[in-house]
Scaffold this motif. Structure first.
Motif, PDB file in Angstrom:
ATOM      1  N   LYS A 162     -88.490  74.990  15.623  1.00  0.00           N
ATOM      2  CA  LYS A 162     -88.155  73.570  15.483  1.00  0.00           C
ATOM      3  C   LYS A 162     -86.649  73.370  15.429  1.00  0.00           C
ATOM      4  N   TRP A 163     -85.971  74.166  14.609  1.00  0.00           N
ATOM      5  CA  TRP A 163     -84.532  73.969  14.466  1.00  0.00           C
ATOM      6  C   TRP A 163     -83.805  74.291  15.762  1.00  0.00           C
ATOM      7  N   ARG A 164     -84.240  75.312  16.473  1.00  0.00           N
ATOM      8  CA  ARG A 164     -83.610  75.652  17.753  1.00  0.00           C
ATOM      9  C   ARG A 164     -83.777  74.504  18.744  1.00  0.00           C
ATOM     10  N   ARG A 165     -85.000  73.954  18.815  1.00  0.00           N
ATOM     11  CA  ARG A 165     -85.251  72.848  19.739  1.00  0.00           C
ATOM     12  C   ARG A 165     -84.382  71.635  19.392  1.00  0.00           C
ATOM     13  N   ASP A 166     -84.350  71.270  18.105  1.00  0.00           N
ATOM     14  CA  ASP A 166     -83.571  70.098  17.689  1.00  0.00           C
ATOM     15  C   ASP A 166     -82.072  70.331  17.863  1.00  0.00           C
ATOM     16  N   HIS A 167     -81.624  71.540  17.554  1.00  0.00           N
ATOM     17  CA  HIS A 167     -80.181  71.825  17.611  1.00  0.00           C
ATOM     18  C   HIS A 167     -79.682  71.889  19.053  1.00  0.00           C
ATOM     19  N   LEU A 168     -80.444  72.495  19.929  1.00  0.00           N
ATOM     20  CA  LEU A 168     -80.041  72.553  21.333  1.00  0.00           C
ATOM     21  C   LEU A 168     -80.057  71.157  21.956  1.00  0.00           C
ATOM     22  N   HIS A 169     -81.012  70.336  21.537  1.00  0.00           N
ATOM     23  CA  HIS A 169     -81.036  68.942  21.997  1.00  0.00           C
ATOM     24  C   HIS A 169     -79.780  68.223  21.524  1.00  0.00           C
ATOM     25  N   HIS A 170     -79.373  68.477  20.287  1.00  0.00           N
ATOM     26  CA  HIS A 170     -78.157  67.879  19.728  1.00  0.00           C
ATOM     27  C   HIS A 170     -76.947  68.247  20.577  1.00  0.00           C
ATOM     28  N   HIS A 171     -76.819  69.501  20.970  1.00  0.00           N
ATOM     29  CA  HIS A 171     -75.691  69.907  21.809  1.00  0.00           C
ATOM     30  C   HIS A 171     -75.778  69.286  23.200  1.00  0.00           C
ATOM     31  N   HIS A 172     -76.990  69.106  23.681  1.00  0.00           N
ATOM     32  CA  HIS A 172     -77.185  68.587  25.034  1.00  0.00           C
ATOM     33  C   HIS A 172     -76.752  67.125  25.151  1.00  0.00           C
ATOM     34  N   ILE A 173     -77.017  66.322  24.119  1.00  0.00           N
ATOM     35  CA  ILE A 173     -76.734  64.889  24.221  1.00  0.00           C
ATOM     36  C   ILE A 173     -75.526  64.465  23.379  1.00  0.00           C
ATOM     37  N   TYR A 174     -74.852  65.424  22.738  1.00  0.00           N
ATOM     38  CA  TYR A 174     -73.741  65.092  21.837  1.00  0.00           C
ATOM     39  C   TYR A 174     -72.641  64.345  22.597  1.00  0.00           C
ATOM     40  N   GLY A 175     -72.202  63.247  22.013  1.00  0.00           N
ATOM     41  CA  GLY A 175     -71.119  62.473  22.600  1.00  0.00           C
ATOM     42  C   GLY A 175     -71.564  61.423  23.585  1.00  0.00           C
ATOM     43  N   GLN A 176     -72.854  61.320  23.845  1.00  0.00           N
ATOM     44  CA  GLN A 176     -73.353  60.314  24.781  1.00  0.00           C
ATOM     45  C   GLN A 176     -73.614  58.998  24.044  1.00  0.00           C
ATOM     46  N   ASP A 177     -72.943  57.960  24.459  1.00  0.00           N
ATOM     47  CA  ASP A 177     -73.128  56.653  23.828  1.00  0.00           C
ATOM     48  C   ASP A 177     -74.545  56.149  24.052  1.00  0.00           C
ATOM     49  N   GLY A 178     -75.101  55.560  23.003  1.00  0.00           N
ATOM     50  CA  GLY A 178     -76.424  54.980  23.124  1.00  0.00           C
ATOM     51  C   GLY A 178     -77.558  55.946  22.878  1.00  0.00           C
ATOM     52  N   VAL A 179     -77.257  57.231  22.665  1.00  0.00           N
ATOM     53  CA  VAL A 179     -78.292  58.233  22.402  1.00  0.00           C
ATOM     54  C   VAL A 179     -78.233  58.597  20.924  1.00  0.00           C
ATOM     55  N   LEU A 235     -76.203  63.758  13.955  1.00  0.00           N
ATOM     56  CA  LEU A 235     -74.891  63.113  13.988  1.00  0.00           C
ATOM     57  C   LEU A 235     -74.469  62.669  12.593  1.00  0.00           C
ATOM     58  N   THR A 236     -73.189  62.812  12.287  1.00  0.00           N
ATOM     59  CA  THR A 236     -72.661  62.298  11.027  1.00  0.00           C
ATOM     60  C   THR A 236     -72.087  60.898  11.220  1.00  0.00           C
ATOM     61  N   VAL A 237     -71.629  60.588  12.430  1.00  0.00           N
ATOM     62  CA  VAL A 237     -71.205  59.236  12.784  1.00  0.00           C
ATOM     63  C   VAL A 237     -72.225  58.714  13.785  1.00  0.00           C
ATOM     64  N   ARG A 238     -73.058  57.783  13.351  1.00  0.00           N
ATOM     65  CA  ARG A 238     -74.225  57.407  14.144  1.00  0.00           C
ATOM     66  C   ARG A 238     -74.050  56.114  14.938  1.00  0.00           C
ATOM     67  N   TRP A 239     -73.070  55.280  14.553  1.00  0.00           N
ATOM     68  CA  TRP A 239     -72.938  53.994  15.216  1.00  0.00           C
ATOM     69  C   TRP A 239     -71.475  53.692  15.490  1.00  0.00           C
ATOM     70  N   THR A 240     -71.262  52.822  16.460  1.00  0.00           N
ATOM     71  CA  THR A 240     -69.917  52.322  16.714  1.00  0.00           C
ATOM     72  C   THR A 240     -69.618  51.216  15.694  1.00  0.00           C
ATOM     73  N   GLU A 241     -68.372  50.855  15.579  1.00  0.00           N
ATOM     74  CA  GLU A 241     -67.986  49.791  14.649  1.00  0.00           C
ATOM     75  C   GLU A 241     -68.678  48.477  15.019  1.00  0.00           C
ATOM     76  N   LYS A 242     -68.820  48.222  16.309  1.00  0.00           N
ATOM     77  CA  LYS A 242     -69.472  46.997  16.774  1.00  0.00           C
ATOM     78  C   LYS A 242     -70.947  46.981  16.375  1.00  0.00           C
ATOM     79  N   GLU A 243     -71.624  48.136  16.518  1.00  0.00           N
ATOM     80  CA  GLU A 243     -73.036  48.222  16.135  1.00  0.00           C
ATOM     81  C   GLU A 243     -73.206  48.039  14.625  1.00  0.00           C
ATOM     82  N   TRP A 244     -72.290  48.631  13.862  1.00  0.00           N
ATOM     83  CA  TRP A 244     -72.370  48.516  12.401  1.00  0.00           C
ATOM     84  C   TRP A 244     -72.203  47.072  11.951  1.00  0.00           C
ATOM     85  N   GLU A 245     -71.274  46.364  12.532  1.00  0.00           N
ATOM     86  CA  GLU A 245     -71.027  44.981  12.142  1.00  0.00           C
ATOM     87  C   GLU A 245     -72.218  44.084  12.467  1.00  0.00           C
TER      88      GLU A 245
END
Length: 212
Positions: free
Chosen positions: A110-127, A132-142
């Motif tokens: 489970k952890w391997r699947r979730d962690h590799l997915h995290h690396h695969h989509i890391y930095g993609q807006d809207g995913v 993630l420790t920072v999950r939203w943009t300032e606009k989304e938060w507001e």
């Protein structure tokens, strides 16, 4: 004057570095090194055994600190196995990762699947990604309602985030998530706790016998 000369010498040294030499040096550390991997695994195993043997004789606070550091080292090995980067062989990565996962209370698959997915989509807006420790943009938060912001603020409180959340994640969620991986981890932890209980009882019995 001495400082200026030293600075000039440093600049000259940097300018004379050959990029090809840098690349050549970096490439010596690229890829898996089975010899170093086995050394890492063996040292980690020795530390685990030593910590078990010292359990009845150390103050519990010292033992917990040492044990915690060993578990951090074990998780690093587990992480590299999940990436398939510790050994050249996928089977070895799976076998060692499975054992390390049981020790650090984390189902390997489970952890391997979730962690590799995290690396695969890391930095993609809207995913969205749970890692993630920072999950939203300032606009989304507001745009969030006040009640939702309040919930997120509470969950990000240091006590909740660093103590309560890990207990829920590792103590409850990972005990049921991951299928057979979770079952293997749970069985190992039961054996580990029973072993510590037995060693503590054996040490106490030895003290009682010597005192007679």
């Amino acid at each position: 004057m001495r400082r200026e000369r030293k600075s000039d010498a440093s600049r000259a040294a940097v300018l004379t570095v050959n990029p090809r030499e840098i690349r050549k040096h970096v490439l010596t550390h690229v890829g898996c090194n089975d010899e170093e991997a086995w050394k890492t695994v063996i040292v980690t195993a020795v530390l685990h055994v030593a910590s078990f043997l010292l359990f009845p004789f150390l103050d519990w606070r010292i033992w917990m600190t040492v044990r915690g550091l060993i578990l951090v080292r074990t998780f690093v090995v587990f992480h590299d196995c999940c990436h398939g980067s510790l050994f050249r062989s996928g089977n070895r990565n799976y076998f060692v990762g499975k054992i390390c996962g049981a020790i650090v209370v984390t189902p390997f698959e489970k952890w391997r699947r979730d962690h590799l997915h995290h690396h695969h989509i890391y930095g993609q807006d809207g995913v969205q990604d749970s890692a993630l420790t920072v999950r939203w943009t300032e606009k989304e938060w507001e745009a969030f309602p006040i009640w939702l912001k309040a919930i997120f603020r509470v969950t990000r409180d240091p006590f909740i985030f660093l103590f309560v959340a890990p207990l829920c994640k590792f103590g409850i969620h990972y005990r049921f998530a991951g299928g057979g991986g979770a079952l293997f981890t749970n069985i190992y932890k039961c054996v580990e706790l029973l072993s510590l209980y037995w060693m503590l009882g054996a040490a106490w019995l030895r003290v009682e016998i010597l005192a007679m």
